[in-house]
Design a protein around this motif. Structure first.
Motif, PDB file in Angstrom:
ATOM      1  N   PHE A 131       0.519  -1.541   0.048  1.00 55.80           N
ATOM      2  CA  PHE A 131      -0.157   0.442  -0.471  1.00 55.80           C
ATOM      3  C   PHE A 131       0.887   1.598  -0.154  1.00 55.80           C
ATOM      4  O   PHE A 131       1.937   1.331   0.751  1.00 55.80           O
ATOM      5  N   LEU A 132       0.704   2.342  -0.478  1.00 50.07           N
ATOM      6  CA  LEU A 132       1.333   3.834  -0.529  1.00 50.07           C
ATOM      7  C   LEU A 132       0.415   4.451   0.429  1.00 50.07           C
ATOM      8  O   LEU A 132       1.564   5.235   0.614  1.00 50.07           O
ATOM      9  N   SER A 133      -0.267   4.747   0.841  1.00 54.13           N
ATOM     10  CA  SER A 133      -0.665   5.431   2.256  1.00 54.13           C
ATOM     11  C   SER A 133      -1.277   4.568   3.761  1.00 54.13           C
ATOM     12  O   SER A 133      -1.666   3.640   3.229  1.00 54.13           O
ATOM     13  N   TRP A 134      -0.702   4.719   4.854  1.00 54.12           N
ATOM     14  CA  TRP A 134      -1.840   4.227   6.038  1.00 54.12           C
ATOM     15  C   TRP A 134      -2.880   4.533   5.553  1.00 54.12           C
ATOM     16  O   TRP A 134      -3.437   3.380   6.502  1.00 54.12           O
ATOM     17  N   THR A 135      -3.743   5.186   4.911  1.00 55.98           N
ATOM     18  CA  THR A 135      -5.133   5.422   5.568  1.00 55.98           C
ATOM     19  C   THR A 135      -5.467   4.520   4.112  1.00 55.98           C
ATOM     20  O   THR A 135      -6.942   4.674   3.244  1.00 55.98           O
ATOM     21  N   ASP A 136      -5.177   4.167   2.750  1.00 52.68           N
ATOM     22  CA  ASP A 136      -5.329   2.978   1.723  1.00 52.68           C
ATOM     23  C   ASP A 136      -6.602   2.294   2.308  1.00 52.68           C
ATOM     24  O   ASP A 136      -5.992   1.532   3.240  1.00 52.68           O
ATOM     25  N   ARG A 137      -7.480   2.411   1.261  1.00 53.09           N
ATOM     26  CA  ARG A 137      -8.796   1.198   1.630  1.00 53.09           C
ATOM     27  C   ARG A 137      -8.854  -0.038   0.994  1.00 53.09           C
ATOM     28  O   ARG A 137      -8.734  -1.220   1.637  1.00 53.09           O
ATOM     29  N   GLU A 138      -7.452  -0.449   0.305  1.00 61.34           N
ATOM     30  CA  GLU A 138      -7.395  -1.584  -0.719  1.00 61.34           C
ATOM     31  C   GLU A 138      -5.875  -1.918  -1.009  1.00 61.34           C
ATOM     32  O   GLU A 138      -5.046  -0.471  -1.105  1.00 61.34           O
ATOM     33  N   PRO A 139      -4.961  -2.409  -0.664  1.00 57.76           N
ATOM     34  CA  PRO A 139      -3.764  -3.083  -1.219  1.00 57.76           C
ATOM     35  C   PRO A 139      -4.054  -2.354  -2.826  1.00 57.76           C
ATOM     36  O   PRO A 139      -4.522  -2.417  -3.555  1.00 57.76           O
ATOM     37  N   THR A 140      -2.586  -1.620  -3.225  1.00 56.66           N
ATOM     38  CA  THR A 140      -2.321  -1.456  -4.167  1.00 56.66           C
ATOM     39  C   THR A 140      -1.520  -3.091  -5.033  1.00 56.66           C
ATOM     40  O   THR A 140      -1.151  -3.076  -6.229  1.00 56.66           O
ATOM     41  N   THR A 141      -1.071  -4.197  -4.294  1.00 58.28           N
ATOM     42  CA  THR A 141      -0.851  -5.102  -4.659  1.00 58.28           C
ATOM     43  C   THR A 141      -0.781  -6.240  -3.893  1.00 58.28           C
ATOM     44  O   THR A 141      -0.550  -5.642  -2.484  1.00 58.28           O
ATOM     45  N   THR A 142      -0.674  -7.639  -3.990  1.00 62.09           N
ATOM     46  CA  THR A 142      -0.629  -8.661  -2.916  1.00 62.09           C
ATOM     47  C   THR A 142       0.429  -9.855  -3.424  1.00 62.09           C
ATOM     48  O   THR A 142       0.894  -9.206  -4.649  1.00 62.09           O
ATOM     49  N   TRP A 143       0.917  -9.864  -2.552  1.00 67.74           N
ATOM     50  CA  TRP A 143       2.130 -11.772  -2.794  1.00 67.74           C
ATOM     51  C   TRP A 143       1.392 -12.146  -2.100  1.00 67.74           C
ATOM     52  O   TRP A 143       1.334 -12.732  -0.786  1.00 67.74           O
ATOM     53  N   SER A 144       2.140 -13.802  -2.383  1.00 67.35           N
ATOM     54  CA  SER A 144       1.698 -14.853  -1.285  1.00 67.35           C
ATOM     55  C   SER A 144       2.641 -16.005  -2.343  1.00 67.35           C
ATOM     56  O   SER A 144       2.443 -15.847  -2.631  1.00 67.35           O
TER      57      SER A 144
END
Length: 158
Positions: free
Chosen positions: A6-19
């Protein structure tokens, strides 16, 4: 092992995910949780093209006010102290009055925040401001969901 970017601590959703799927976890040993989890987290972080500016983990960075290392401190050391690590724990750890307790949403149960590379008070403010109306910030809930999906897909059919 899973993570969200995420870019900002207040983001609603992730910009990317990893697993990543990893079955090489060591058995849990009391007092040595990091030995099991650290290699898995490092395995995921080593797949990233760029290093994160901050790492948030589920757990403690420092276990007590004397600096006994938790998972987060070992992770901080693994990066030579170059990446701040924020620990968000759901339960109080005996001997951890140094953790900053925060209350989110309508919950009567706090989250316990510890950090290295930035003050625990600043880390607590960041976690307090994360998106979501509940005790657990939305981005951390998403990380938990991704981890559980991976764990479910590893179970052998019955």
């Amino acid at each position: 092992t899973a993570g969200v970017g995420f870019l900002s601590w207040t983001d609603r959703e992730p910009t990317t995910t990893w697993s990543i799927q990893n079955t090489a976890a060591l058995a849990y040993r009391p007092g040595e949780f990091y030995r099991r989890e650290l290699p898995l987290i490092l395995g995921l972080l080593n797949t990233l093209e760029a290093q994160p500016s901050t790492i948030v983990i589920d757990g403690y960075v420092a276990l007590d006010s004397h600096g006994r290392k938790g998972l987060g401190a070992h992770l901080f050391d693994a990066f030579g102290g170059g990446i701040p690590v924020v620990g968000v724990a759901k339960r109080s750890f005996k001997g951890s009055p140094h953790a900053v307790a925060i209350y989110r949403g309508q919950s009567q149960r706090p989250l316990y925040i510890t950090a290295l590379g930035l003050s625990s008070a600043v880390a607590a403010e960041h976690v307090q401001n994360m998106h979501g109306p509940y005790r657990h910030p939305a981005l951390l809930k998403e990380t938990d969901r991704l981890c559980r999906l991976g764990a479910l897909s590893q179970k052998a059919p019955t």
